[in-house]
Structure formats: C-alpha cells, structure tokens
Design an enzyme around this catalytic site. Structure first.
Site, PDB file in Angstrom:
ATOM      1  CG  ASP A  92      -0.152  -0.122   2.468  1.00 34.66           C
ATOM      2  OD1 ASP A  92       0.904   0.334   2.489  1.00 34.66           O
ATOM      3  OD2 ASP A  92      -1.017  -0.258   3.612  1.00 34.66           O
ATOM      4  CG  ASP A 266      -6.128  -5.146   2.012  1.00 31.36           C
ATOM      5  OD1 ASP A 266      -5.734  -4.791   3.152  1.00 31.36           O
ATOM      6  OD2 ASP A 266      -6.575  -4.508   1.498  1.00 31.36           O
ATOM      7  CB  CYS A 304     -12.043 -26.700   8.556  1.00 37.62           C
ATOM      8  SG  CYS A 304     -10.586 -25.834   8.059  1.00 37.62           S
ATOM      9  CB  CYS A 306      -6.787 -25.633   8.730  1.00 35.82           C
ATOM     10  SG  CYS A 306      -7.502 -25.584  10.088  1.00 35.82           S
ATOM     11  CB  CYS A 309      -9.911 -28.021  11.651  1.00 30.38           C
ATOM     12  SG  CYS A 309     -10.447 -26.460  12.145  1.00 30.38           S
ATOM     13  CG  HIS A 335      -9.682 -22.040  11.371  1.00 31.87           C
ATOM     14  ND1 HIS A 335     -10.127 -23.284  10.770  1.00 31.87           N
ATOM     15  CD2 HIS A 335     -10.555 -21.175  11.400  1.00 31.87           C
ATOM     16  CE1 HIS A 335     -11.736 -23.036  10.658  1.00 31.87           C
ATOM     17  NE2 HIS A 335     -11.723 -21.650  11.190  1.00 31.87           N
TER      18      HIS A 335
END
Length: 375
Positions: A92, A266, A304, A306, A309, A335
């Site tokens: 940015d 973002d 999930c 990930c 999880c 996660h």
C-alpha cells in the site's frame, strides 16, 4: 520476462474469475491477500501462508519505511528475500496509516509531514517518496499515494480530498516511470457520492494504470452503504484491469463485493481475530474464549482440513488461548487464513460453473445455522 497482465476466464453476473500474471507467479481471482504489515503475516511462517492457498500478500509502506527502513531492506536484497516470500507482494502507499496512526501530521499539496508513532521522528511522505519506497522494497504491485477521505465527510470535503488524490495519482504515475514486470494501481475515491466516484474514475482512466482500487470504503460507513457504492463503483473502472477493494473485509462483505465485480481484497481481520481468540468458520464467528468450549473434544470445524481443525480440540484451543500460549495465535490464524482461501476458491469455482447465486445462498444459509450446539 512475464509482463503484468490480467485475464478474465469466466463471468457470472457482474462477478468475474481470472488470473493476474506477474513475473513472480499467478494470482487467481477473486483473490484474498493476507496482510503482512511489518514483513510478516503475524503468527505464521511464509510457507504456511502459502499452504493456505494464498497467491499474494500485502506489505505496508508506512510501517516498513519507519522500521527497519526501505533503504535497509533494499540493501538486504528487497522485501521478498528479506521476509522469505518469493511470490507476489502488493504494497500500500502509506496514505491510510499516515491518516490513522501518525501524530501531528500536516497535509498540503506536496504531501504529508508527520511524526512517527514508533519514536516521534519527523518524516515526509509525498507521491514521489511513496513510489521510491515501494521501488526500494521491490513490490510487484505498487499503490498510488492518496488521501484516505475520512467518514463521514460532506460532499465538498469529499470532493476536495478526491481531487487532491487525483493530482497525487498523476504524480505517482510520473514518479513510478516504466518498470516492466511491476504494476501501478490507481485508487478511486469519492466517499459515498456517485458523481465524485465517476469524476475520480475518469481522472484515473485518463492517467492510465495497470489496475484500479476502490478506496475510501470499510471506514465506518456500514455494509449497506458500502454495497450501495459497490453497486456502481466497479463498473466505472476498466473491465480489462483488476479491481481491488482496499481493506475488506468480513466474509459476507467479500462475498457481496465479488457479486458486484471486485477481484482483489485484503484485510487484517483473519489474522487479528486469530490473535484474539476468534475463529471465522462456515457457521460464522466462534469465540474460543467462552467457557462453553473448555470440555469440548470436537474440532473447531469438522468440515475444515486445516491443521488446527485436523489435530486439535476446541478444549485445547480454549486452554492455550486462556493461558496466552503463542500456539493459540498460530493455530487460529492458520485456520482463519485457510477458511478465507477456501472461501475464495469456492467463489472462483462457482463463478466458473455459472452457479454463483447457489453458492451465495448456501454460504448465507450455513452462517445462519450458527455454531455447533454446546455438548
């Protein structure tokens, strides 16, 4: 050398899916960019950020210019090498942070002078200096220097702010120069006023950019007002260039913005929430601080995949967060970023298949169910 380019592969209503190509790799759109403010996505290793499915991350010009300094990063081989992320980086311009964080700032036609929130030292940020800092960092996508119009603002204030940003956009374009493989994005401003957004878009088109951002939203106006602007704002920008909605957002904000033609996003929400004990799931937000989780052997989200999880219980996550163990921030951030990237992949697949409406209906229905009932 791969030049910067954008290709739309499929559309569904106003929504698009495609690919932004850069020398450092492809960015699948709609894309969510995790925020790596100070050359790190907090609580994550770069390879783990990539494992969640992220194609690009965001770095922060304001924070990096103050610490460790853009010249130092350049001497050390640029931001990609410095932080061990070889894929695309968007930086940015620093404008938003100067407005929100810096003390004793003074704004005029030339730019902004301000005191650092780190050590009180004085700095000046102009369109030219912002372009120089982002060149030293070596970012792949550079943002114009702009003034983030505060909200609420009356139409006269918003117009004055927008026109200053458009003059700064022209100076940013000139200072950026010709940098093959690197892209410069202009930023549409105009608060919640359609005529100002139209004027801003015409000014940006006349200057010519590699991509276009929609700025000045997610600053307190609320979702209804934001969507009202997004009903027309993306369509004011060139169809053949990526459109980036800055600082957004919550999962339902992103889904609604994708429906309205936005390609890139973002937000600090998934990482910040991970550090404060909040998990973002298909069923909405789950607060791991709550005592209801302390004896719960179930995973956070049984659907999930990930590592959080797959391998840890709600009881464990509750415990390590309450005990202020670092692993709590690591697991919940992983996660949350995994969930966001899974959501983006779902949106891309749905647009490609022409079934976005059904995907969105299912998304809202799952969230309306709420969290798993307590044991």
């Amino acid at each position: 050398m791969t030049r910067f380019s954008f290709t739309v592969h499929a559309t569904d209503g106003a929504a698009r899916t495609g690919v932004v190509s850069t020398p450092r790799g492809q960015i699948r759109t709609p894309a969510f960019m995790p925020v790596g403010t100070a050359a790190t996505v907090k609580a994550m290793l770069p390879e783990n950020v990539r494992a969640t499915g992220a194609d690009i991350i965001l770095g922060n010009t304001y924070h990096l210019m103050l610490r460790p300094g853009a010249e130092r990063i350049a001497r050390l081989g640029g931001l990609h090498r410095f932080m061990n992320w070889e894929r695309p980086i968007l930086t940015d311009s620093g404008g938003f942070q100067v407005m929100s964080l810096a003390g004793l700032r003074k704004l005029d036609e030339r730019g902004v002078t301000f005191k650092s929130h780190v050590d009180g030292s004085r700095h000046e940020l102009t369109p030219e200096r912002s372009m120089e800092i982002q060149r030293l960092l070596g970012s792949d996508i550079v943002m114009c220097f702009d003034e983030c119009t505060p909200f609420p603002a009356d139409e006269a204030t918003a117009a004055e702010s927008m026109r200053l940003s458009m003059r700064w956009a022209a100076r940013s374009r000139e200072a950026f120069g010709d940098r093959p493989g690197h892209a410069l994005f202009g930023i549409q401003q105009g608060s919640v006023f359609r005529e100002l957004r139209e004027e801003s878009s015409q000014a940006l088109r006349a200057i010519g950019f590699d991509g276009y951002a929609i700025g000045g939203l997610a600053v307190g106006e609320g979702q209804e007002a934001m969507f009202a602007v997004l009903d027309y704002a993306p369509g004011l920008l060139p169809e053949d260039k990526p459109r980036y909605l800055m600082g957004v957002g919550k999962p339902d904000d992103i889904v609604g913005a994708v429906q309205r033609g936005v390609d890139m996003f973002d937000c600090v929400l998934p990482t910040r929430s991970g550090r404060t004990g909040q998990a973002l799931t298909r069923r909405g937000a789950v607060n791991l601080r709550n005592a209801r989780h302390q004896d719960d052997p179930r995973p956070l989200d049984p659907d999930c995949a990930c590592p959080c999880c797959r391998n840890y219980s709600r009881a464990y996550l509750h415990h390590v967060h309450k005990a202020q163990e670092i692993i709590a921030a690591m697991l919940l951030t992983w996660h949350n970023l995994h969930y966001y990237q899974e959501l983006m992949q779902g949106l891309r697949d749905a647009i490609a298949a022409g079934r976005l409406d059904a995907f969105v209906a299912d998304f809202h229905a799952r969230r309306a169910e709420g969290d798993l009932p307590p044991l």
